[in-house]
Each structure stands twice: as C-alpha cells, then as structure tokens.
Enzyme design. Structure first.
Site, PDB file in Angstrom:
ATOM      1  N   GLY A  52       0.827  -1.206   0.000  1.00  0.00           N
ATOM      2  CA  GLY A  52       0.000   0.000   0.000  1.00  0.00           C
ATOM      3  C   GLY A  52       0.855   1.248   0.000  1.00  0.00           C
ATOM      4  N   GLY A  75       0.561   5.554   1.023  1.00  0.00           N
ATOM      5  CA  GLY A  75      -0.208   6.605   1.657  1.00  0.00           C
ATOM      6  C   GLY A  75       0.385   7.962   1.365  1.00  0.00           C
ATOM      7  N   ALA A  76      -0.172   8.983   2.016  1.00  0.00           N
ATOM      8  CA  ALA A  76       0.270  10.349   1.770  1.00  0.00           C
ATOM      9  C   ALA A  76       1.706  10.562   2.207  1.00  0.00           C
ATOM     10  CB  ALA A  76      -0.653  11.325   2.494  1.00  0.00           C
ATOM     11  N   PHE A  77       2.158   9.828   3.240  1.00  0.00           N
ATOM     12  CA  PHE A  77       3.482  10.087   3.793  1.00  0.00           C
ATOM     13  C   PHE A  77       4.449   8.921   3.632  1.00  0.00           C
ATOM     14  CE2 PHE A  77       0.504  12.611   6.404  1.00  0.00           C
ATOM     15  CZ  PHE A  77       0.904  13.852   5.947  1.00  0.00           C
ATOM     16  N   GLY A  78       4.048   7.873   2.931  1.00  0.00           N
ATOM     17  CA  GLY A  78       4.987   6.792   2.778  1.00  0.00           C
ATOM     18  C   GLY A  78       4.402   5.575   2.104  1.00  0.00           C
ATOM     19  N   VAL A  88       3.972   1.264   2.309  1.00  0.00           N
ATOM     20  CA  VAL A  88       3.872   0.179   3.277  1.00  0.00           C
ATOM     21  C   VAL A  88       4.340  -1.117   2.621  1.00  0.00           C
ATOM     22  CG1 VAL A  88       2.349  -1.100   4.824  1.00  0.00           C
ATOM     23  CG2 VAL A  88       1.955   1.336   4.412  1.00  0.00           C
ATOM     24  N   ASP A 105      -8.118  11.914   9.249  1.00  0.00           N
ATOM     25  CA  ASP A 105      -8.062  11.295   7.917  1.00  0.00           C
ATOM     26  C   ASP A 105      -8.809   9.970   7.917  1.00  0.00           C
ATOM     27  OD1 ASP A 105      -7.434  11.315   5.249  1.00  0.00           O
ATOM     28  OD2 ASP A 105      -5.408  10.503   5.503  1.00  0.00           O
ATOM     29  N   LYS A 149       5.953   0.739   7.457  1.00  0.00           N
ATOM     30  CA  LYS A 149       5.646   1.983   6.752  1.00  0.00           C
ATOM     31  C   LYS A 149       6.927   2.800   6.638  1.00  0.00           C
ATOM     32  CE  LYS A 149       2.607   6.005   6.925  1.00  0.00           C
ATOM     33  NZ  LYS A 149       1.541   6.687   7.698  1.00  0.00           N
TER      34      LYS A 149
END
Length: 699
Positions: free
Chosen positions: A376, A378-381, A383, A495, A401
């Site tokens: 996966g 996300g906005a900051f990294g 996974v 979020d 992450k």
C-alpha cells in the site's frame, strides 16, 4: 533551545538600533503596497478567494450560477480576497495609473436545450469586496437603482460578455461584448456576429482584456480555446480609466441569469498590472539635485572631502546592514538546527511497548524494500510486507511503513509515533516498533492479511457481506468514541477514510494511519492547523477554517458509513459515466423522496437486514450533516448501532451551511482530490439576500 536564546539578544538590540523611524516605515509600507502584481488561478488557495451568491468551486473551476429549474434566478461572484494597487503614492494624472492585462477561459452553457439564454458574464474591477447586485441584466454587479452593493457603483469597471438583449440597457444583440463604467448600460459595445464567436455555444472561450494607461485604450480579444491570442480585438475603446481606478481595488468575475437557466464557469485566469509608476516626484528630485550641484561653485578640495564623507556616510550603514544580515543568518540557522534536533529526537524509554528495530533487520525482512513487497501507499509513505525470522522455524509478519521523503516527513513520523504508541483498543492497528536509522523513518505495525476496507468494498467481487459491513461500521464507531472521549487526551484522527481502515484475519476493522492525528487536552479548544486530509471526506467547517475537532472526524465517519451501505465512493460518476455525483447529496436526495432503501448496494442482491440498513444510512446522514452542531457524538453513534438508542431525526432536505472562506488548500488540490462544490455565501432560495461575505461548502 536555551543556549540559542542569548545569541538572539544582540540581534534584537541591533534590530532596534537600526530600525527605521515610524514615518520611514510607513513610507516603505506604502511603497511595498503600491507595486505591480501578478495573479494566476493555478497558484491560488481557497483563502485567496471570496465567493459570493451562488458561486462555487468544482474541479478547480469557479461556477458563478446554479443549474436550476425554469423559471429561476441565480447570481454569483468571485473576487480575489487581497486588493490590487492601481496607483502609486501621490498619483494624480491618468498616466500615473497602472496598466493591466487579464486572460481567462470561460464556458457559458445552457443545459435546457431550446430555452432562452441567460444574461452573461463579466470581468470587473471594484472598490468593494462584497460586490453582488441583482440578477438579470445587472449581471450581479448593480442593483435596480444603479448602485452597487457595498461600494460605489460609479467606480466599477466591467467588461461584459452578454447573451441577452435587454432593451432597458440599450443592448444591441444577444451576443455582444460591452464596457460598463459604473452602470449596466455599456459605454461601448461590439456585436460578435461577424467575429465567429457565439458566447452561448457552450464552447470553451478565452478572453484577453488589455488596458494601456499611457495610450488610454482598452482592448478585448476573444477566441475559442486553445487558439492563440488573435491579432485584432473584438472591442477597442479609447477610454481614460483613471477616474475609476482609485487606489486599492478588487478584481473578480460575476454572472447572473434570470427567467431561464444558464451556467457560467470560469476555468482558469491570470491577471497582472504593469507600468505602475514608482514613488511620485522621484525623477524631479534627482534633476533638482543635479542642477543645484552644477550651479554652486565649490572648491575642489572641499568637494573632494564632501565626496569622501558622503561615501563613508553611505558605505558605513551598508556595511553595518550586511554584517547584521550575516549575523542574523548564522544565528537563526543554528537555532533552527538546534530546534530540529530537539523536535526530531525521541528516546526509546519514552515508548512503552513498541521496540526499536534496526534498519538492517527491517531491510532484510522486506528484501531491501523491494517493489514486490509493497502492500500500500499513503500520503506520507509506502507500506511493505515484512517477514521477520523468529524462534526456530517460525516467521512473524509485519507491515513496515517507510517515509518516501524523510527530511520532509519527520514531523508526521513523530506525530504518528507519539500518538499511536500510547493507545490500546481492539479496533486500532497495533504499533509493534519503529526505526530512525540511516536517515530513514520507519514504523512497524502488525500485519493485516485482508488489506484495506477500500479494497474489500470496491474489489471485484466485493468480499464483504452485510453482517461484516455492519460490524465494520460498529467497530470504527467504537474506536472513534475511544479516541474522542475515553483517552487521557483527545485524539483527532483527521483522515478517516476506507483506505485507512484495515481488516484483520477475522475481517474485524482496525483504524490505522495516524500521520495526521493530533493530541489535545479535553478542556482545550483545537488549534488551527493547515487543512489536511482527503477531499470527499473533509467536513465543510474544516476545509473552511483548518480547525480539526471531533466533529470533523464524525463527518468523515458518516461518509465512510454511507460507502459501506451503498458501495459507492464519496465522489463517483453517475450511471452514464459522465457527471460527478456526491455520495452524501445522492443519499440525501433519496431520503427526501422517501426512497432511502434504494441507496443499498445492489451487489448485496437484497441480502441484508432492512432495519439495519435504514438505521445505518440514517446514522451516515446524521454524521455527514453540513452543520457540525447537528452531528451526534461518537458515543451516541455506538449506542444507536448497539440498538441502545434510536437514530436522530434526519431532515428530508439537506441543510445548507454559510460561512466566510479562509481555508488554505490550493484550488488544484481541491480539483485533484474530489470535485466537490465549494459554494458562495448567499441563500439559494433568495440569491440577492446575503447571509455572509464568504462561501459555503455543500456536500
């Protein structure tokens, strides 16, 4: 930090000794204000705009009028919040007024084929920021008495693109361009019949408006986009705008329609001023100084000494200023470095439970963070799935992450670590450890084998039955109640969305991704922060103010609940695959038509408990109420889903919300993330009756 404070004291003292007098500071401020400006809609944020009437934001464009039934009336305006200086200090004559150039693309569309056209669109410059007048031929700029709202009508300069022939305004045709100076009656008009441009065609049209103060001439060019600027203008007027461009003015667009529906949309625009004169009398002052020096007979030696003294008098302060800047730069840089070290460091003993992993073992467990291990983003990294060797032949699986930009995401990393490390709930993703070696920022979680709710809900086929969906809704309600009301400090997640809800081996929900979360005491108000999160899930008041509260989480939860029930994304295409449909609006419309049960996901094939479905849909609408005061607390939601309380009554018509615009998200971010409408601050029932000066956000 304490060691850096004494080094700042000489800075403050030096700044005090070298500060200009009040009069000089005021002069500098005036000079700074009176300067050429350049505005590009692509770089504007929501806070940079004032939305009035029926105006709204959608997909990065500004809609000025609504799609309403016939007959109906609609008017809307959008202005840049900050004023633009059109004159320099002490400017008196026409040549002391700035020239300007505007370029914008627009669409005038009539959704009712065969119906009469509306009234058109206008670019304008106004002395007031709350300029909204009557509908119809007044184009939302003037009222029937000829004056403008909250500003002198006589000072308004507008270029109208008119699609209605109004005899009372001496319009020549229903397809013309006109220059309006303080009145809806144009002082100059150009019929577009011979230009090949039909304003009502629905085509994307680009307009250029150029005013040259030196020539005292205004020209308007038109072309169907994306053609280049034509060589010949459709309207060229010899006009002196100096009586109208007085000091600071506001630049914007306005449109109206009356009796029939016409939609007016501004797609993009740029505006700039140039040739703004510098401080008045500067050139005459230099000439006078030159003539005086030539008229006076000064001995050579005296003149030499004076020149040396003048040079020292100039170079001395300059050298002092350079030294000051260098000293300030060195001190502030050291202070920033010290603060960054203090903020970025955290001790293992502060974290009870999670352990620190080494970078070597995490890299080995993810095969060097190989792309095949990505589960996966996300906005900051990103996974990764990590297989960690354990005792004997056992292997423990984790989710790691990894920040994609460590130097930019350290604050988010520390926030997530500090928040989730102290939380314990069966519906939270458990933090197992962390790592900050080799410049990397890594968080280690327990692995969720069934992925995210987003994948389970929208995959083909959908893997969630109705009982499992109801369990997901109840579980997330429970954990949010824990975060909001049962922790020592409130935790605002900020979020909540389906991709941040994970499913364990039993398909039980686990809330994760605390990169945007904030801790706060129960007895303190939330602080204002930059608006962050995912469009489609953001509460109206959060997008407007940037203040996250429990109620902003409740709104996001309401959207998630509706997704669970309906199997539709927050912003989705209609059945024909063309127009964007807002999930909250769609469900509310069905509720108003007493067809709420029809919102149920068709993929369930009717295999659901009708009472549970209606209960959950009503909970979703209650939580997604535009007015935050009307939303239930999460503890109440838990009681409703556990059948310990009945759902609160939900109005048949979705409530409207009105407030002033001050959010910080870029227009392009709004367009990229969703397609929601961000609407203007006037009553839909009565567009000419203002409720506030700003905009409202309607979902």
């Amino acid at each position: 930090m304490a060691a850096a404070v004494p080094r700042l004291l000489p800075l403050l003292l030096l700044l005090t000794l070298t500060a200009p007098p009040a009069a000089a500071a005021a002069a500098l401020a005036t000079a700074a204000a009176a300067k050429n400006v350049s505005i590009d809609s692509a770089t504007l944020s929501f806070a940079d705009l004032t939305l009035l009437g029926d105006s709204f934001l959608r997909n990065g464009s500004v809609g000025l009028t609504r799609d309403t039934g016939v007959p109906s009336s609609s008017a809307g305006s959008v202005l840049c919040t900050q004023p633009v200086a059109f004159r320099g200090p002490n400017a008196t004559d026409a040549t002391a007024v700035a020239s300007f150039a505007a370029r914008f693309s627009f669409v005038i569309d009539n959704p009712n084929a065969g119906a009469a056209g509306g009234d058109g669109i206008a670019f304008f410059v106004s002395p007031g920021r709350a300029t909204l007048g009557a509908t119809g031929g007044y184009l939302g700029l003037f009222n029937s008495s000829g004056s403008a709202k909250n500003g002198s009508a006589a000072a308004i300069v507008a270029v109208e693109f008119d699609t209605m022939a109004n005899p009372e305004f001496a319009d020549t045709s229903d397809n013309h361009v006109g220059l309006d100076l303080g009145s809806p009656v144009s002082v100059a008009v150009a019929d577009l019949a011979a230009s090949g441009i039909d304003l009502r065609s629905g085509n994307l049209t680009t307009a250029w408006i150029d005013y040259r103060s030196a020539d005292r001439r205004l020209e308007v060019f038109l072309s169907y986009a994306p053609a280049p600027k034509p060589k010949r203008p459709v309207l060229s007027v010899a006009v002196d705008l100096s009586p109208y461009l007085n000091g600071a003015m506001y630049v914007g667009f306005s449109a109206s329609t009356e009796g029939s529906t016409q939609q007016h949309t501004i797609k993009e625009w740029t505006f700039q001023t140039f040739d703004l004169p510098s401080t008045a009398n500067s050139s005459s002052f230099e000439s006078n100084a030159t003539s005086n020096s030539s008229d006076q007979a000064v001995p050579t030696s005296t003149a030499h000494h004076k020149r040396v003294g003048l040079a020292l008098g100039i170079l001395g302060p300059v050298a002092l200023a350079v030294a000051f800047v260098f000293f300030a730069w060195v001190s502030i840089r050291k202070l920033i470095q010290l603060t960054a070290r203090n903020d970025g460091a955290f001790s293992p003993e502060l974290l009870k439970g999670p352990r620190k992993f080494s970078y070597k073992e995490l890299s080995a467990a993810t095969k060097g963070f190989h792309a095949s291990r990505v589960v996966g983003k996300g906005a900051f990294g990103t996974v990764y799935k990590a297989a960690m060797p354990g005792a004997a032949t056992t292997t423990t699986t984790y989710a790691v992450k990894r920040s994609t930009q460590a130097h930019q995401s350290r604050s988010e990393f520390v926030a997530e670590l500090s928040v989730i490390a102290c939380l314990r709930h069966k519906n939270l993703v458990q933090l197992e450890g962390w790592c900050d070696d080799k410049g990397e920022l890594l968080l280690v979680y327990e692995y969720m084998p069934n992925g995210s709710l987003d994948r389970a809900l929208y995959g083909e086929p959908c893997t969630l039955s109705w009982p499992q969906r109801y369990t997901v809704a109840a579980g997330i309600a429970s954990v949010l109640s824990y975060l909001h009301q049962e922790c020592e400090q409130r935790v605002i997640h900020r979020d909540i969305k389906t991709s941040n809800i994970l499913l364990d081996g039993n398909l039980s929900p686990r809330l994760g991704d605390f990169g945007l979360a904030r801790l706060m005491d129960h007895n303190k108000s939330p602080v204002s922060t930059l608006t962050a999160g995912t469009m489609g899930y953001l509460a109206p008041e959060y997008l407007q103010s940037g203040k996250a509260t429990e109620q902003t989480d409740v709104f996001s939860y309401g959207v998630v609940v509706l997704e669970v029930c309906c199997g539709r994304r927050p912003i989705d295409k209609d059945d024909s695959g063309g127009k964007n449909v807002n999930l909250v609006d769609w469900v509310w419309r069905l509720h108003g038509e007493d067809r709420l049960i029809e919102a149920a996901d068709a993929r369930l094939a009717g295999e659901f408990d009708r009472d549970e479905m209606l209960r959950l849909l009503l909970v979703g609408l209650s939580c997604a109420n535009p007015n935050c005061e009307e939303r239930p607390a999460m503890r109440r939601v838990v009681q409703i889903l556990n059948r310990e309380a009945e759902p609160a009554p939900v109005p048949r018509k979705k409530p409207l919300l009105v407030f002033s615009s001050s959010a910080s998200m870029k227009l392009q971010e709004i367009a990229f993330s969703c397609g929601d409408d961000v609407r203007g601050g006037y009553s839909v029932a009565n567009p000419t009756s203002p409720k506030s000066e700003g905009g409202d956000i309607e979902r």
